[in-house]
Scaffold this active site. Structure first.
Site, short mmCIF file in Angstrom:
data_model
loop_
_atom_site.label_atom_id
_atom_site.label_comp_id
_atom_site.label_asym_id
_atom_site.label_seq_id
_atom_site.Cartn_x
_atom_site.Cartn_y
_atom_site.Cartn_z
N LYS A 185 -13.92 -1.28 -0.52
CA LYS A 185 -12.74 -0.41 -0.62
C LYS A 185 -12.91 0.48 -1.84
O LYS A 185 -13.67 0.15 -2.76
CB LYS A 185 -11.46 -1.24 -0.77
P1 NAD Z 1 -0.60 6.95 4.90
O1 NAD Z 1 -0.98 7.66 3.67
O2 NAD Z 1 -0.86 7.60 6.20
O3 NAD Z 1 0.95 6.55 4.84
C1 NAD Z 1 1.48 5.84 3.76
C2 NAD Z 1 2.99 5.86 3.89
O4 NAD Z 1 3.54 5.00 2.88
C3 NAD Z 1 3.62 7.23 3.69
O5 NAD Z 1 4.66 7.41 4.62
C4 NAD Z 1 4.18 7.14 2.27
O6 NAD Z 1 5.28 8.02 2.05
C5 NAD Z 1 4.61 5.69 2.25
N1 NAD Z 1 4.81 5.18 0.90
C6 NAD Z 1 4.03 5.38 -0.19
N2 NAD Z 1 4.58 4.76 -1.25
C7 NAD Z 1 5.72 4.17 -0.82
C8 NAD Z 1 6.72 3.39 -1.45
N3 NAD Z 1 6.64 3.11 -2.74
N4 NAD Z 1 7.75 2.95 -0.69
C9 NAD Z 1 7.83 3.25 0.63
N5 NAD Z 1 6.91 3.97 1.28
C10 NAD Z 1 5.86 4.42 0.55
O7 NAD Z 1 -1.35 5.52 4.82
P2 NAD Z 1 -1.74 4.55 6.03
O8 NAD Z 1 -3.15 4.87 6.43
O9 NAD Z 1 -0.66 4.56 7.04
O10 NAD Z 1 -1.81 3.14 5.29
C11 NAD Z 1 -0.63 2.36 5.08
C12 NAD Z 1 -1.02 0.93 4.78
O11 NAD Z 1 -1.77 0.40 5.89
C13 NAD Z 1 -1.91 0.73 3.57
O12 NAD Z 1 -1.59 -0.51 2.97
C14 NAD Z 1 -3.31 0.67 4.17
O13 NAD Z 1 -4.21 -0.03 3.35
C15 NAD Z 1 -3.01 -0.10 5.44
N6 NAD Z 1 -4.01 0.09 6.50
C16 NAD Z 1 -4.32 1.33 6.97
C17 NAD Z 1 -5.24 1.46 8.00
C18 NAD Z 1 -5.58 2.79 8.60
O14 NAD Z 1 -6.31 2.80 9.61
N7 NAD Z 1 -5.09 3.91 8.09
C19 NAD Z 1 -5.86 0.31 8.53
C20 NAD Z 1 -5.50 -0.93 8.04
C21 NAD Z 1 -4.56 -1.04 7.03
#
Ligand code: NAD
Length: 455
Positions: free
Chosen positions: A140
């Site tokens: 990561k």
């Molecule tokens: P993203 O950037 O697309 O979305 C993140 C969201 O979280 C946004 O809506 C943002 O406004 C919100 N956010 C940020 N800080 C916040 C807070 N303090 N309180 C409330 N909301 C908040 O990111 P993503 O790709 O959707 O990833 C989200 C989570 O899922 C992360 O933990 C990431 O590690 C995990 N994840 C993502 C993937 C993927 O394929 N993108 C896969 C597995 C896990």
């Protein structure tokens, strides 16, 4: 010793960068000068690992190996901003373990990115890929940055220069990044293009799979965009079916409305579940009658991926978000969100961890005491890395897959993993998080025992 490497010079210098860095000290001092332990994500993942290792009696040698990350890379690199000034950025890539295959894991652009979080998230990736039965290890990284402060052109230059600084520390058969918080298909396309451009023209297309989560025109996979949310809902369907329930009519809340949050809501809507609360970095809404995920997404897309200003639901105090009356809670934002401060207010039947590390140790203990099921992150959000695996295969084989095939494969792999988690939980009389760890650790232990340790 905390070693940092300046990477203002060409990438090849860093091909073998392998930096030993002592564990970060996370003690902070209160006004009464009593040292208070601030639990970082690294502490949480190590506590979870230690517990699972004890329960399954993991081989002590394998435990020692998995307790450490293999490689930790810190790069500082300069970028010229639109106004002509120079800014120096800090980027990270932590490679935890590659016993099962190339390192795999996302890149995050966020102010909270540091070694502690990159280590924790890399370690979770090792468990996640092992649990899903993929031929990958875990890594990561990302950049310590608030991307909202930069123009698209600046973000492109920052991304390209970061890729150049990482140099041959990433590669299609070495370490394959993917999107995470605040990174997307466009950023993956810039990385793939920059990395390939540093190779000879004849190998350009042999390097396309240096990243996954690319746009379709740049070698992406149909369905990768929705893979994580699709997988979250696949785990929730399995959870409901296990006790002859249906998701239809169940009320749910989603924290984070980015890639994972939106697609989870999209697929839950199809199952007939009702979105009654949503929170992102800018706003918190509650609407008992239901909120349309598509209307929210349209608003967010038109508003710079920000939910503030949405008129289809009432705003509420952000601190009351997890207390919203519902059956399903989906954290899909950052780590450490469900803690002792709010876990007791959750009245839902299940927490489906779309985010990585959203529940800290104390929060988890409270949820368990209150009978709330937890679908652990390494199972719940594994649809993303499973989708990435098929994109990588598609690129390696110069094939083009259909979305239906991709989603079916993700569904099947998650179903197999969920069954293993449930049967292992029975075998060890333990919770699903610990059993998910045990399934992953058994696979790694077997590999080390069969292969031995060089020399
Ligand atoms: P993203 O950037 O697309 O979305 C993140 C969201 O979280 C946004 O809506 C943002 O406004 C919100 N956010 C940020 N800080 C916040 C807070 N303090 N309180 C409330 N909301 C908040 O990111 P993503 O790709 O959707 O990833 C989200 C989570 O899922 C992360 O933990 C990431 O590690 C995990 N994840 C993502 C993937 C993927 O394929 N993108 C896969 C597995 C896990």
């Amino acid at each position: 010793m905390f070693t940092r490497v300046s990477c203002a010079s060409p990438a090849k210098l860093f091909c073998t960068a392998n930096i030993m860095i002592d564990q970060l000290n996370t003690m902070e001092t209160t006004a009464t000068a009593t040292p208070v332990k601030k639990q970082g994500m690294y502490d949480i993942v190590m506590e979870q690992f230690a517990h699972a290792a004890e329960v399954m009696k993991l081989d002590p040698g394998v435990r020692k190996i998995l307790s450490k990350t293999n490689t930790e890379i810190v790069v500082h690199f300069p970028v010229k901003l639109d106004n002509g000034s120079i800014e120096v950025f800090t980027g990270y890539r932590v490679q935890h373990n590659n016993a099962l295959g190339p390192y795999k894991g996302g890149l995050r652009y966020h102010a909270t990115v540091d070694l502690d979080s990159a280590r924790a998230l890399a370690i979770w990736m090792t468990w996640k890929t092992a649990l899903a039965g993929l031929p990958y290890g875990g890594a990561k990284g990302g950049i310590e940055i608030d991307p909202k402060k930069y123009s698209s052109g600046e973000l492109e230059r920052i991304t390209r220069r970061f890729t150049y600084a990482l140099g041959d520390n990433i590669g299609p058969d070495l370490d394959i990044p993917a999107p995470d918080v605040n990174t997307n298909a466009q950023i993956m396309a810039w990385i793939a293009d920059t990395y390939s451009s540093t190779k000879s023209p004849s190998t350009r297309f042999a390097n396309l799979h240096v990243v996954t989560g690319k746009p379709l025109g740049a070698g992406g996979l149909e369905g990768r965009d929705r893979a994580t949310g699709f997988g979250v809902v696949a785990t929730l369907k399995t959870w409901a079916e296990r006790s002859n329930r249906s998701l239809k009519g169940m009320r749910y809340i989603v924290q984070g409305f980015g890639n994972v949050g939106y697609w989870t809501a999209h697929f839950l809507e199809r199952e007939g579940a009702i979105l009654v609360g949503v929170q992102d970095a800018g706003a918190t809404y509650h609407e008992p009658a239901g909120i349309s995920p598509e209307a929210l997404n349209d608003h967010s897309a038109a508003n710079g991926r920000n939910l503030s200003g949405f008129t289809g639901a009432a705003t509420i105090d952000p601190q009351r978000f997890f207390a919203i009356d519902c059956e399903i809670v989906v954290p899909a934002a950052l780590g450490n969100q469900i803690t002792a401060a709010n876990a007791g207010t959750i009245t839902a039947q299940v927490v489906a961890e779309g985010a990585n590390g959203p529940t800290d140790t104390e929060g988890e203990a409270i949820l368990r005491a209150n009978g709330v099921d937890i679908i652990p992150d390494i199972l719940c959000n594994s649809g993303g890395v499973i989708g990435s695996y098929y994109e990588w295969l598609q690129n390696k084989r110069s094939e083009v897959w259909k979305i239906e095939e991709v989603l079916e494969q993700i569904h099947d792999k998650i179903a197999v993993a969920f069954n293993s988690v449930v049967s292992t939980a029975k075998e060890f009389d333990t919770d699903w998080r610990t059993s998910a760890y045990i399934v992953a650790l058994r696979r790694l232990e077997k590999t080390y025992k069969e292969r031995g340790i060089f020399p």
